[in-house]
Design an enzyme around this catalytic site. Structure first.
Site: not given
Length: 297
Positions: A197, A256
């Site tokens: 990601r 995050c």
């Protein structure tokens, strides 16, 4: 091994020494304190793909005395499309919720999940943000508890509400702070998402893939051993000093996908004796909501 600090002795029936655990608690320590009236266990099991999972799992069985808090309803505020998937909750409402479940100024809180601490770290950080240091993760989570053959129950605890006084700290930053310091020596940005990601691959949660310019990747799972427990403090310190590359801890900003798993990197730095880092609360889900912000793929 549980990490703790000794605070002034306080006598009460059955308990002679008050110990404050601020990072981790092991299974044996929690077992020994299940009947301690000054300890409170909180279950925060959650799945992004099934937001009702935690409540079902809690109802099916939990650590005796544990109270359940929901990641979306209790540990997050309302979304508006621009502030990320897990915005910070309102301080007054959060403080009221903490008091309602029985967290007072001297309460030792132990938090757990079954997701390698990803959700539990969020509650650990929220309590510290509001000035409550006596909070620790159950090292290894629910899996470690069950592996030790410890008791589970379906019984709901009797709540004993207390007064929780919030004393917020400068523990987080916003998008403007990050934007102003991108790729400067005044900010060391660490992204806790998985490497794929971070590279912009396999993005199935947020509408845009990639990462913030200048960020480096340290997946939150890299702080853990194969059994789900945290690596020893000395090992974490060596690894994090390499990641910091000379930057002081107070210049480190963690992010995050939505400000949840990044809290575990903050916890790891605390265990390593590297205090002072902060959270970019909106994280990638807030950052990528504005097409005017730069993205690296």
């Amino acid at each position: 091994m549980s990490r703790c600090s000794i605070v002034p002795t306080k006598r009460r029936p059955g308990w002679t020494t008050e110990v404050s655990y601020t990072t981790l608690v092991d299974v044996a320590t929690l077992q020994a304190h299940l009947d301690d009236p000054n300890w409170l266990v909180v279950d925060v099991r959650h799945q992004l793909s099934d937001t009702a999972y935690g409540e079902r799992a809690y109802a099916a069985g939990h650590i005796p005395g544990a109270v359940f808090l929901h990641c979306d309803r209790d540990l997050s505020g309302p979304m508006n499309g621009k502030n990320g998937r897990h915005p910070l909750p309102d301080i007054e409402q959060l403080a009221q919720r903490f008091g309602d479940i029985g967290i007072g100024s001297t309460t030792q809180v132990v938090v757990y999940d079954d997701a390698q601490g990803m959700i539990a770290g969020r509650l650990w950080w929220l309590l510290r943000w509001l000035g409550h240091d006596a909070v620790a993760l159950l090292d290894g989570g629910l899996q470690a508890w069950q592996a030790a053959g410890s008791t589970m129950t379906e019984l709901l605890p009797m709540l004993a509400p207390r007064v929780f006084v919030a004393r917020p700290r400068q523990a987080w930053v916003g998008a403007d702070y990050v934007l102003e310091r991108i790729e400067t020596p005044y900010m060391h940005l660490v992204d806790a998402r998985g490497p794929d990601r971070f590279r912009g691959e396999n993005e199935t949660i947020d509408p845009v893939g990639g990462h913030i310019p200048g960020a480096i990747n340290r997946c939150f799972k890299d702080n853990l051993q194969a059994d789900g427990r945290f690596k020893p403090a000395a090992q974490l310190r060596t690894e994090w000093l390499a990641i910091l590359a000379g930057s002081p801890p107070d210049q480190v900003i963690h992010q995050c996908g939505s400000g949840v798993s990044a809290c575990l990197n903050i916890l790891a730095m605390e265990i390593a004796g590297l205090s002072g880092s902060r959270l970019y609360a909106g994280s990638w889900s807030e950052w990528c909501a504005d097409p005017g912000r730069p993205v690296v793929r």
